[in-house]
Design an enzyme around this catalytic site. Structure first.
Site, short mmCIF file in Angstrom:
data_model
loop_
_atom_site.label_atom_id
_atom_site.label_comp_id
_atom_site.label_asym_id
_atom_site.label_seq_id
_atom_site.Cartn_x
_atom_site.Cartn_y
_atom_site.Cartn_z
N GLY A 117 13.43 14.17 -1.69
CA GLY A 117 13.05 14.73 -2.88
C GLY A 117 12.68 13.85 -3.90
O GLY A 117 12.94 12.63 -3.76
N LEU A 130 3.40 3.90 -1.98
CA LEU A 130 3.14 5.05 -3.32
C LEU A 130 2.95 4.09 -4.64
O LEU A 130 1.92 4.42 -5.59
CB LEU A 130 4.36 5.93 -3.68
CG LEU A 130 4.26 7.13 -2.67
CD1 LEU A 130 5.65 7.94 -2.64
CD2 LEU A 130 3.19 7.97 -2.98
N VAL A 178 11.33 7.62 -5.03
CA VAL A 178 9.77 7.80 -5.04
C VAL A 178 9.54 8.60 -6.39
O VAL A 178 8.39 8.10 -6.86
CB VAL A 178 9.71 9.22 -3.98
CG1 VAL A 178 9.54 8.64 -2.58
CG2 VAL A 178 10.38 10.40 -4.21
N ARG A 196 23.40 17.41 2.29
CA ARG A 196 24.50 17.78 1.46
C ARG A 196 23.95 18.21 0.11
O ARG A 196 24.86 19.43 -0.34
CB ARG A 196 25.39 16.27 1.07
CG ARG A 196 26.03 15.66 2.40
CD ARG A 196 26.62 14.19 2.03
NE ARG A 196 25.56 13.27 2.04
CZ ARG A 196 25.26 12.39 0.91
NH1 ARG A 196 26.07 12.50 -0.29
NH2 ARG A 196 24.10 11.80 0.80
N HIS A 216 23.29 4.03 2.30
CA HIS A 216 23.08 5.53 2.32
C HIS A 216 24.32 6.14 3.08
O HIS A 216 24.41 5.56 4.08
CB HIS A 216 21.86 5.77 2.78
CG HIS A 216 21.44 7.26 2.66
ND1 HIS A 216 21.88 8.34 2.97
CD2 HIS A 216 20.50 7.98 1.73
CE1 HIS A 216 21.58 9.44 2.72
NE2 HIS A 216 20.55 9.19 1.66
N GLY A 223 0.74 -1.11 -0.14
CA GLY A 223 -0.04 -0.06 0.03
C GLY A 223 0.81 1.24 -0.03
O GLY A 223 0.26 2.29 0.50
#
Lengths: 249, 659
Positions: free
Chosen positions: B50, B15, B411, B273, B257, B13
């Site tokens: 973002g 995006l 995303v 950064r 990461h 469930g």
């Protein structure tokens, strides 16, 4: 540089948990205590997982992000609603009492069905942008402009994570199960503020202009006191009430 | 047993799953979403910094377009990506962001006039144009030629997920929460739904669907230190693997990461950064320019993470109470910037570290973050092996990320893939192939199998602990299948995982609690996670080169001659202890951007002879075209528009387009 204080000898924590398993016909709500040695930088997320892994594997609770952003782990911590994942045990006394959030269907132990409640609220208040022809937006063209300041204001209200702490902290919500609470009213103000949403004040009045909505609030301010995101909930409810009163006249 | 019928079943469930469901619903098909948790609590909400889309509105983004986004993404992938799919993606990303803008996401906007920014440790004054005022702005991210990460403060994923969920509610799409898919129902060729466990009651039920989509995100929890949410255990990829038919692509491609806080492993965004934050060592020295003079802190994540670990290994790490780490310094950005654009970071620092990043340094070290691999699909999101099975988002290997994903492309992928796969599933349901001829005997067989598996665990008497096996698996992966890999360690990991898999067959539960029983959940999940972990470790052992995030200390060079290929893992039988690996060659002669140096990281690699041949061919094509525009040039090199649904083929308008 490291500001985490070093304690001499680790404390032995006593964690009392209000337990009940609705799937078990023989279960009755009761408190159960667990003893646990405190570790450095221990959060309730770490403590509860340690209890489950070493002391009682049947213990139910909900964590997802464990970073304070998903709203899964709201519970009553020593009498106050809060997010367990970002609560450090060093900020609590040696005896810690945990209970599920009141106002929601119990799934088991500390796990409650906030998802079902929030979906019901969203359906009832229609917490989405209402606009004609939304399915036919021309997405090849430049987006509609918005004032930068307005976008930031909208995000301020949208930071709500639907954890349910405001419902657990609300006198009205505890007495009237159909009260939409600060979480619902805040979302209405968010869409009311959004120029993309074409609904009129009269239409919003239909949604929240009664005692299950904005006129049910008794201004006890528990919602704002316990909101983990520090949202300006009381201000939003007061604003909405003034608008709705003006609309009703 | 309850049986629920639908046209489209979406497992997950977040995006990607919700956007795919909305797409299928819009085409008139019934869609149901299954989710382990309330949909708005999905891990998509954790994306902070973002979403990449080449809108080109703000000054730092001016001149951006699909071509630059394409080249950045392919270089970021270390040429592991499917370039035609990257084209589909970069072309659709601006549309995805504009759709979300119309739906209600409060994207940060361009403010006209002067403002101060931080670049390379220095304050600079820039001026945004009147023309761009009020359009969606963007910030700088690693590995990109332009400021392309569109954002909502540093709660981008949260804002996107709430808008998406609300639109799914508006469309009347049911989300069946606290439901876990346990097995895909299939006859060896065709997938027809799933056997599902209700995590409130422990009951099993069946969902029968024409099209089933895996959108369950990544599997970071096979590692001990991961930024992933605790639900990211890869169960969607695992049940696809357990069909024995569907293949998983590039499972060894795991992203670490650079900036997870120590010790909790919680992410602080790359936006730190991108907005001008620096990495410092024990002496307070800014070390990244020593290693990466061009991109410095903003090289791709695989490169920055590797450099950080290299620097720690060289004795320059900070000795902290929880082991060694480095510092992230965002003090130079100033209080106002942090309180507006990095507020979640500030909150995380306050609650989990007890520090204020406005005046103090943040202790960070790389941690597992993203799974580039997943269910291998074609460009429509359809499994080539198992018809009726689709995948989207992090759970899929579609494959736009290759061996390293750029920040902000995750995303973006979820929404773009959701838009495309939603349409593909609708097309499939509408086609002759989509209609389902299903025997209830098949459903019963799978339901019985799952019931027996659960009963076997519940009655097991081998004495092993599910929690202990999970812990050992996570330790093995973090110790031996991490940022720096070598043959001996990987061999050790493969063997250790085989031992753990045998032990996981001998779990004994201490609790027989009625209902969902969290210990039983841990037991059946670790059996599946071990298979995923083995695909990662075994795939990494076989891949004797270094590419993107997969770094072999014993084979430090990228080897295009031998390894310009995608790993495909399948699980041959229930009793198997290793996956079967196949390889899919990436054809340079069809690439728009032949392999070369990425612009950061090691310059030394073993080139494929086709690379220069293809470059000569490209040069000839471009020369023959003469004076033309970028669209025609692109079309001549690698046409892709025909691969997209018709309504997504239009050109993206930008500020300053000739009218």
């Amino acid at each position: 540089m490291n500001t985490i204080p070093v304690s001499e000898a680790p404390r032995s924590l006593l964690i009392r948990i209000l337990r009940h398993n609705p799937c078990d016909p023989d279960s009755a709500p009761h408190f159960e205590s667990f003893e646990l040695e405190e570790a450095e930088a221990m959060t309730l997320f770490i403590a509860l997982n340690e209890i489950r892994q070493t002391l009682d594997p049947s213990l139910q609770f909900d964590f997802v992000c464990r970073a304070g952003i998903c709203g899964s782990c709201g519970m009553i911590i020593n009498g106050r609603p809060g997010l367990a994942c970002r609560t450090l045990t060093r900020d609590l006394p040696q005896c810690i009492t945990l209970a599920p959030l009141p106002g929601f269907e119990l799934i088991g132990d500390l796990s409650v069905n906030t998802g079902k409640w929030m979906r019901g609220m969203a359906e009832r208040l229609e917490t989405w942008v209402h606009a004609q022809h939304l399915e036919r937006v021309d997405i090849d063209q430049l987006e509609q402009r918005m004032e930068p300041e307005l976008a930031e204001k909208l995000y301020e209200l949208e930071r709500c994570i639907e954890c349910g702490c405001c419902i657990a902290a609300c006198g009205t919500a505890q007495m009237h199960e159909d009260f939409v609470g600060a979480v619902g009213l805040n979302q209405v103000t968010r869409f009311h503020l959004d120029p993309r949403d074409e609904r009129s004040d009269a239409e919003f009045y239909q949604l929240v202009g009664d005692e299950t909505g904005v006129f049910g609030c008794m201004t006890l301010l528990g919602c704002e006191d316990y909101c983990p995101k520090d949202l300006p909930l009381a201000t939003q409810i007061a604003f909405l009430r003034r608008r709705m009163v003006a609309t009703a006249r | 047993m309850q049986i629920i019928h639908t046209d489209v079943l979406v497992i997950g469930g977040g995006l990607a799953g919700q956007r795919a469901a909305i797409g299928a619903r819009r085409r008139g098909h019934k869609a149901i979403v299954l989710s382990l948790v309330p949909a708005k609590r999905s891990h998509s909400a954790a994306a902070q910094g973002g979403m990449q889309a080449s809108l080109g509105n703000c000054l730092g983004a001016s001149g951006d377009n699909e071509d630059i986004h394409f080249a950045d993404t392919v270089r970021g992938s270390d040429w592991g990506a499917d370039q035609a799919v990257v084209r589909m993606f970069t072309h659709t990303a601006p549309k995805a962001i504009r759709e979300l803008a119309a739906w209600g996401v409060p994207w940060n906007r361009v403010q006209r006039g002067e403002r101060d920014i931080t670049v390379d440790g220095q304050r600079q004054r820039i001026e945004e144009s009147d023309a761009a005022h009020g359009l969606i702005t963007s910030r700088n991210f690693g590995g990109t030629g332009k400021w392309r990460a569109c954002y909502v403060s540093d709660g981008t994923g949260h804002a996107m997920l709430y808008t998406m969920s609300n639109q799914a509610i508006a469309a009347g799409i049911p989300v069946h929460e606290r439901m876990e898919a346990m097995a895909l129902i299939h006859d060896g060729e065709r997938c027809s739904g799933a056997i599902v466990r209700d995590l409130r009651t422990g009951e099993l039920l069946a969902y029968i669907a024409k099209a089933t989509c895996i959108a369950t995100g990544g599997f970071g929890r096979i590692y001990r230190v991961s930024t992933n949410a605790v639900i990211n255990e890869g169960m969607g990829a695992a049940i696809a693997l357990e069909t024995g038919i569907a293949q998983l692509g590039n499972m060894e491609a795991i992203q670490f990461h650079p900036t997870a806080i120590v010790p909790a492993g919680i992410l602080v965004t790359e936006g730190c950064r991108g907005d001008g934050g620096l990495l410092l060592d024990r002496a307070g020295h800014r070390f990244m320019p020593d290693y990466e003079p061009d991109k410095m802190e903003l090289a791709s994540r695989d490169v920055v993470s590797r450099r950080m670990e290299q620097h720690i290994a060289a004795g320059q790490g900070v000795q902290g109470r929880f082991g060694e780490h480095l510092w992230l310094d965002i003090r130079l950005l100033g209080a106002a910037h942090i309180e507006h654009n990095l507020r979640e970071v500030k909150e995380i620092c306050r609650y989990f570290l007890g520090i204020d990043p406005v005046s103090e340094l943040i202790p960070v070290r790389p941690a597992q973050h993203y799974s580039m691999g997943g269910v291998r699909t074609d460009h429509t999101g359809h499994s080539p092996q198992l018809r009726g099975l689709f995948a989207a988002g992090e759970a899929a290997c579609w494959d736009i990320h290759g061996f390293n994903r750029l920040g902000g492309n995750s995303v973006a992928e979820t929404v773009v893939a959701g838009m495309i796969v939603g349409d593909s599933m609708a097309d499939f349901c509408d086609s002759a192939e989509g209609s389902l001829q299903l025997s209830t005997a098949l459903v019963d067989r799978f339901a019985r199998r799952e019931r027996e598996r659960l009963a076997a665990i519940a009655s097991g008497s081998g004495g092993e602990s599910a929690f202990e096996i999970t812990r050992l698996m996570q330790e093995t992966m973090t110790a031996n299948v991490g940022i720096f890999r070598h043959g001996a360690g990987l061999q050790q990991a493969v063997e250790a995982l085989q031992v753990l898999q045998r032990r996981a067959a001998n779990i004994t539960l201490r609790s027989s609690a009625a209902g969902p029983n969290p210990e039983l959940v841990a037991a059946y999940r670790v059996q599946r996670m071990l298979k995923l972990a083995q695909c990662v470790a075994y795939g990494a052992l076989q891949r004797t080169e270094s590419r993107g995030a997969h770094y072999r200390a014993d084979f430090p060079r990228r080897n295009d001659q031998k390894w310009l290929r995608r790993t495909l893992a399948s699980w041959p039988s229930a009793s198997a202890e290793l996956p079967t690996l196949d390889y899919e060659v990436l054809d340079i002669m069809r690439m728009e951007l032949p392999p070369g140096w990425r612009g950061y990281g090691d310059k030394d690699y073993i080139a494929h002879p086709d690379a220069s041949a293809r470059q000569r061919e490209i040069d000839a094509v471009v020369a023959a075209l003469g004076d033309t525009d970028r669209y025609r040039r692109q079309q001549a090199l690698m046409p892709f528009k025909h691969l997209l649904p018709g309504h997504l083929r239009g050109r993206n308008a930008r500020l300053g387009d000739p009218t």
